[in-house]
Design a protein around this motif. Structure first.
Motif, PDB file in Angstrom:
ATOM      1  N   VAL A  74       3.044 -19.826 -26.327  1.00  0.00           N
ATOM      2  CA  VAL A  74       3.014 -19.540 -27.760  1.00  0.00           C
ATOM      3  C   VAL A  74       4.313 -18.913 -28.262  1.00  0.00           C
ATOM      4  CG1 VAL A  74       0.499 -19.305 -27.816  1.00  0.00           C
ATOM      5  CG2 VAL A  74       1.917 -17.284 -27.359  1.00  0.00           C
ATOM      6  N   ASP A  75       5.122 -18.336 -27.369  1.00  0.00           N
ATOM      7  CA  ASP A  75       6.374 -17.712 -27.805  1.00  0.00           C
ATOM      8  C   ASP A  75       7.542 -18.684 -27.805  1.00  0.00           C
ATOM      9  OD1 ASP A  75       6.651 -18.026 -25.089  1.00  0.00           O
ATOM     10  OD2 ASP A  75       7.328 -15.963 -24.696  1.00  0.00           O
ATOM     11  N   GLY A  76       7.336 -19.902 -27.319  1.00  0.00           N
ATOM     12  CA  GLY A  76       8.389 -20.903 -27.302  1.00  0.00           C
ATOM     13  C   GLY A  76       9.448 -20.709 -26.236  1.00  0.00           C
ATOM     14  N   GLU A  77       9.310 -19.711 -25.374  1.00  0.00           N
ATOM     15  CA  GLU A  77      10.319 -19.420 -24.358  1.00  0.00           C
ATOM     16  C   GLU A  77      10.282 -20.457 -23.242  1.00  0.00           C
ATOM     17  OE1 GLU A  77      13.276 -18.359 -23.490  1.00  0.00           O
ATOM     18  OE2 GLU A  77      12.785 -16.252 -23.896  1.00  0.00           O
ATOM     19  N   THR A  78      11.448 -20.987 -22.875  1.00  0.00           N
ATOM     20  CA  THR A  78      11.556 -21.972 -21.805  1.00  0.00           C
ATOM     21  C   THR A  78      12.186 -21.342 -20.572  1.00  0.00           C
ATOM     22  OG1 THR A  78      13.758 -22.720 -22.492  1.00  0.00           O
ATOM     23  CG2 THR A  78      11.838 -23.818 -23.504  1.00  0.00           C
ATOM     24  N   VAL A 107      -2.909 -17.785 -24.397  1.00  0.00           N
ATOM     25  CA  VAL A 107      -2.441 -19.080 -23.908  1.00  0.00           C
ATOM     26  C   VAL A 107      -2.558 -20.107 -25.027  1.00  0.00           C
ATOM     27  CG1 VAL A 107      -3.092 -18.537 -21.539  1.00  0.00           C
ATOM     28  CG2 VAL A 107      -4.711 -19.740 -23.009  1.00  0.00           C
ATOM     29  N   ARG A 108      -1.686 -21.094 -24.978  1.00  0.00           N
ATOM     30  CA  ARG A 108      -1.719 -22.172 -25.966  1.00  0.00           C
ATOM     31  C   ARG A 108      -2.575 -23.307 -25.426  1.00  0.00           C
ATOM     32  NH1 ARG A 108       1.282 -26.764 -26.619  1.00  0.00           N
ATOM     33  NH2 ARG A 108       2.813 -26.134 -25.023  1.00  0.00           N
ATOM     34  N   ARG A 109      -3.560 -23.713 -26.209  1.00  0.00           N
ATOM     35  CA  ARG A 109      -4.461 -24.785 -25.777  1.00  0.00           C
ATOM     36  C   ARG A 109      -3.771 -26.134 -25.899  1.00  0.00           C
ATOM     37  NH1 ARG A 109      -8.411 -24.533 -22.649  1.00  0.00           N
ATOM     38  NH2 ARG A 109      -9.750 -23.194 -23.924  1.00  0.00           N
ATOM     39  N   ALA A 110      -3.843 -26.925 -24.847  1.00  0.00           N
ATOM     40  CA  ALA A 110      -3.333 -28.291 -24.842  1.00  0.00           C
ATOM     41  C   ALA A 110      -4.358 -29.171 -24.140  1.00  0.00           C
ATOM     42  CB  ALA A 110      -1.986 -28.364 -24.127  1.00  0.00           C
ATOM     43  N   TYR A 111      -4.320 -30.450 -24.412  1.00  0.00           N
ATOM     44  CA  TYR A 111      -5.295 -31.374 -23.839  1.00  0.00           C
ATOM     45  C   TYR A 111      -4.574 -32.550 -23.181  1.00  0.00           C
ATOM     46  CZ  TYR A 111      -8.692 -28.861 -26.695  1.00  0.00           C
ATOM     47  OH  TYR A 111      -9.467 -27.884 -27.252  1.00  0.00           O
ATOM     48  N   THR A 227      -5.759 -20.186 -34.500  1.00  0.00           N
ATOM     49  CA  THR A 227      -6.906 -19.291 -34.332  1.00  0.00           C
ATOM     50  C   THR A 227      -6.984 -18.803 -32.899  1.00  0.00           C
ATOM     51  OG1 THR A 227      -8.147 -20.453 -36.054  1.00  0.00           O
ATOM     52  CG2 THR A 227      -9.400 -19.050 -34.552  1.00  0.00           C
ATOM     53  N   ARG A 228      -7.107 -17.498 -32.723  1.00  0.00           N
ATOM     54  CA  ARG A 228      -7.212 -16.909 -31.388  1.00  0.00           C
ATOM     55  C   ARG A 228      -8.665 -16.621 -31.067  1.00  0.00           C
ATOM     56  NH1 ARG A 228      -3.813 -11.551 -29.459  1.00  0.00           N
ATOM     57  NH2 ARG A 228      -4.469 -11.516 -27.259  1.00  0.00           N
ATOM     58  N   THR A 229      -9.121 -17.131 -29.938  1.00  0.00           N
ATOM     59  CA  THR A 229     -10.502 -16.906 -29.503  1.00  0.00           C
ATOM     60  C   THR A 229     -10.503 -16.280 -28.119  1.00  0.00           C
ATOM     61  OG1 THR A 229     -10.652 -19.154 -28.575  1.00  0.00           O
ATOM     62  CG2 THR A 229     -11.389 -18.844 -30.866  1.00  0.00           C
ATOM     63  N   ARG A 230     -11.502 -15.444 -27.882  1.00  0.00           N
ATOM     64  CA  ARG A 230     -11.671 -14.814 -26.576  1.00  0.00           C
ATOM     65  C   ARG A 230     -13.047 -15.159 -26.024  1.00  0.00           C
ATOM     66  NH1 ARG A 230      -8.818 -10.737 -29.417  1.00  0.00           N
ATOM     67  NH2 ARG A 230      -6.925 -10.041 -28.334  1.00  0.00           N
ATOM     68  N   SER A 231     -13.157 -15.137 -24.704  1.00  0.00           N
ATOM     69  CA  SER A 231     -14.419 -15.445 -24.059  1.00  0.00           C
ATOM     70  C   SER A 231     -14.586 -14.561 -22.838  1.00  0.00           C
ATOM     71  CB  SER A 231     -14.459 -16.933 -23.643  1.00  0.00           C
ATOM     72  OG  SER A 231     -15.622 -17.199 -22.880  1.00  0.00           O
ATOM     73  N   GLU A 232     -15.831 -14.334 -22.440  1.00  0.00           N
ATOM     74  CA  GLU A 232     -16.112 -13.562 -21.239  1.00  0.00           C
ATOM     75  C   GLU A 232     -16.242 -14.456 -20.019  1.00  0.00           C
ATOM     76  OE1 GLU A 232     -19.540 -11.166 -21.928  1.00  0.00           O
ATOM     77  OE2 GLU A 232     -18.558  -9.905 -23.430  1.00  0.00           O
ATOM     78  N   GLU A 233     -15.882 -15.726 -20.187  1.00  0.00           N
ATOM     79  CA  GLU A 233     -15.946 -16.679 -19.079  1.00  0.00           C
ATOM     80  C   GLU A 233     -14.664 -17.495 -19.029  1.00  0.00           C
ATOM     81  OE1 GLU A 233     -19.360 -19.092 -19.807  1.00  0.00           O
ATOM     82  OE2 GLU A 233     -20.717 -17.723 -18.769  1.00  0.00           O
TER      83      GLU A 233
END
Length: 285
Positions: A74-78, A107-111, A227-233
């Motif tokens: 998400v920070d764009g750092e390479t 983390v950034r979500r990718a598929y 959108t930032r989401t958190r989960s306990e799993e």
């Protein structure tokens, strides 16, 4: 004398101190001492591990083991850009880890597409999280490689998919097999319970600085469409430490149970091969 390189904040970074380089041999010697202690006492809980993680030489070693062309987080750092001022960046990172000022990023979500037409969700971790996770995994693996059972093959040093296939072939072709059971845990990386995972880790890790940083990565959340989401799993597929955490979890919820069942309850010989969340027990009359 040139001015110190400036950090992204615009403030000058402190120059690295001279005479503090630790060789690869010294890094491996430290891991070997941890491994020997873990081997001698299977109930030992390690209290002093974090300093092995935040040392600049350990972080440097972890940096060079990362994939150089991996997608940025998400920070764009390479990898390449971070390495342009590598020593300054690593000393800054080491100081934040030592002081407790380090913060995990979401983390950034990718598929990516799967052969069956569905997609697999991946979590793209920021570079510094990858570095620290890699360093942490190196230190923790020195302990857990002494604990993991022989039929576990996935994501372990010196064990490849070919080794698992060889074991599978030998079990089927060289023994009088009566049955083969193939299992796969659906959505395994997304389903690991954080609470249980931390409890399993604390069987061996008593250094709360290590545990606290693992919790940071687990709770960092996922950023998708702003959108930032958190989960306990779940742990992100793509995190440097995720494969080790996955093996720790299955070591306690499956491997120890399966090994005990094979010794005490099974009739005849049972051969087990596990690669990550794929398992193939075979029964022989």
């Amino acid at each position: 004398m040139e001015n110190p390189k400036r950090a992204r904040s615009g403030k000058p970074r402190k120059r690295p101190r001279e005479g503090t380089y630790v060789s690869s041999l010294d890094l491996q010697s430290a891991l070997e001492r941890i491994r020997q202690a873990a081997s001698r006492d299977k109930k030992l809980r390690f209290t002093g591990l974090w300093h092995h993680v935040y040392g600049v030489s350990r972080l440097r070693d972890a940096y060079y083991k990362l994939k150089r062309k991996a997608a940025p987080g998400v920070d764009g750092e390479t990898w390449k850009h971070y390495g342009e001022h590598l020593e300054e960046n690593l000393w800054d990172l080491s100081g934040r880890l030592r002081r407790g000022a380090y913060r995990a990023r979401p983390v950034r979500r990718a598929y990516i597409p799967k052969p069956d037409g569905s997609v697999r969700g991946l979590g793209v971790t920021v570079l510094e999280d990858k570095i620290v996770q890699r360093a942490t995994a190196e230190v923790m693996s020195a302990i857990y490689e002494e604990d993991f059972l022989g039929f576990s093959y996935g994501f372990r040093p010196g064990r490849s998919p070919h080794d698992a296939l060889d074991a599978l072939y030998a079990g089927i072709m060289m023994k009088p097999v009566s049955w083969v059971l193939e299992t796969d845990v659906r959505g395994y990386f997304d389903a690991m319970d954080h609470g249980w995972l931390v409890r399993f880790i604390e069987h061996r890790i008593a250094d709360q600085r290590v545990v606290r940083h693992i919790k940071k990565w687990l709770n960092a959340g996922v950023l998708e469409d702003g959108t930032r989401t958190r989960s306990e799993e779940g742990v992100p597929q793509g995190g440097s430490i995720s494969p080790l955490l996955a093996n720790i979890y299955l070591h306690y919820v499956f491997d120890l149970w399966a090994g005990q069942w094979r010794r005490k309850q099974a009739r005849g010989e049972v051969v087990i091969v596990r690669f990550a969340d794929d398992c193939a027990p075979r029964g022989c009359a």
